[in-house]
Design a protein around this motif. Sequence first.
Motif, PDB file in Angstrom:
ATOM      1  N   UNK A  39      37.715  37.497  40.389  1.00 42.50           N
ATOM      2  CA  UNK A  39      39.130  37.592  40.265  1.00 42.50           C
ATOM      3  C   UNK A  39      40.363  37.230  39.712  1.00 42.50           C
ATOM      4  N   UNK A  40      39.577  36.026  39.934  1.00 47.42           N
ATOM      5  CA  UNK A  40      40.930  34.863  38.793  1.00 47.42           C
ATOM      6  C   UNK A  40      40.393  34.757  37.093  1.00 47.42           C
ATOM      7  N   UNK A 184      38.502  34.201  50.832  1.00 47.07           N
ATOM      8  CA  UNK A 184      38.278  34.859  49.454  1.00 47.07           C
ATOM      9  C   UNK A 184      39.826  34.977  48.727  1.00 47.07           C
ATOM     10  N   UNK A 185      41.238  35.033  49.588  1.00 47.59           N
ATOM     11  CA  UNK A 185      42.323  34.490  49.249  1.00 47.59           C
ATOM     12  C   UNK A 185      42.328  32.746  48.282  1.00 47.59           C
ATOM     13  N   UNK A 190      42.211  29.063  44.279  1.00 46.39           N
ATOM     14  CA  UNK A 190      42.158  28.107  43.823  1.00 46.39           C
ATOM     15  C   UNK A 190      41.470  27.764  42.589  1.00 46.39           C
ATOM     16  N   UNK A 191      40.760  29.191  41.886  1.00 51.61           N
ATOM     17  CA  UNK A 191      40.324  29.188  40.969  1.00 51.61           C
ATOM     18  C   UNK A 191      41.511  29.634  39.683  1.00 51.61           C
ATOM     19  N   UNK A 197      44.054  28.964  30.411  1.00 53.77           N
ATOM     20  CA  UNK A 197      44.464  30.459  30.160  1.00 53.77           C
ATOM     21  C   UNK A 197      44.068  31.606  30.490  1.00 53.77           C
ATOM     22  N   UNK A 198      43.972  32.846  30.936  1.00 50.68           N
ATOM     23  CA  UNK A 198      43.195  34.254  30.916  1.00 50.68           C
ATOM     24  C   UNK A 198      43.560  34.294  29.813  1.00 50.68           C
ATOM     25  N   UNK A 199      42.349  35.312  29.135  1.00 55.41           N
ATOM     26  CA  UNK A 199      42.193  35.762  28.178  1.00 55.41           C
ATOM     27  C   UNK A 199      42.909  37.461  27.731  1.00 55.41           C
TER      28      UNK A 199
END
Length: 223
Positions: A39-40, A184-185, A190-191, A197-199
Motif C-alpha cells: 500500500x505504501x 495494517x495501518x 511505517x512504510x 519519493x513515490x514513482x
Amino acid sequence: MSESHTYESAQLHCQSLQTALERLRRQGLGRLAGWGDRLAEVLPAGGRLLAAGNGGSAAQAQHLTAELVGRYQRERPPYSALALHAETSSVTAIGNDYGFEQVYARQVAAHGRAGDVLMLLSTSGRSANLLSAAMTARTVGLTVWALTGPSPNPLAEASDEALCVDGATTATVQEAHLVAVHLLCEFFDDAVEAAPAAPPRAALNGTPHTSAAPSVAFLRRSS
C-alpha cells in the motif's frame, strides 16, 4: 440464563479472542507487513484502495478506509480509499437493477484501475457479492486481498492473497479482523515514512496483472 453462566460465557469469549490474537501475532504479522509495504507503494503514487464487506465486515472495511483518508496515529497526507458499501445510492441502484451479487463488482469495474488494491472482508469467505467483486477486480488488473474467517473458503481461493483467521466464533473473527486492520495501518504508516519519493502512477501500471495462484496465510486452531 443465570449470572454465573453468563460470566462463564464471557470468560470463554475473552479466552477465544486471546487465542485468536496470539495466532495472529505468531502467524499473520508477516502478511500484514507485506500488505502495508505494498500500500505504501500504491497509494502515494496515486493508486487507490477499494474495500468491501457485509454487515459487521462492512463496518470493518469502512474503518480501514477512514484510517487511510484521515489518519491512524501519526500526521501524514490523506490517501484515496473507498468503502464500496457506503455508496448507498449506487448499492441500492445496482442491487435493484442487477441483483445483490453485483453491488460491489460493478463498482470495482467503475472505480478500480490496474495497480489498485481491493480489500475484501468476510467472516465466512463465501459471500457471493464479494466473490463477484474479486473476479471482476482480477480481470481489470487490481490486486485482491481477503481478510476472512477459517480456511479453506472460496474468497481466499479467489484472491491474490488472504489472511484467514481461524476463530471459534464469528464474533471472535470480527474482533481479530479489527486488530488486523489497525496493524495494517501501522505497517502502512511505517512504510510510508521510510519510503523514498513515490514513482509516477504509470510505473505501477507498467507490469500486466497475472492470475498467479493466490497466496494464503492461515491462522489455524490447535487441536
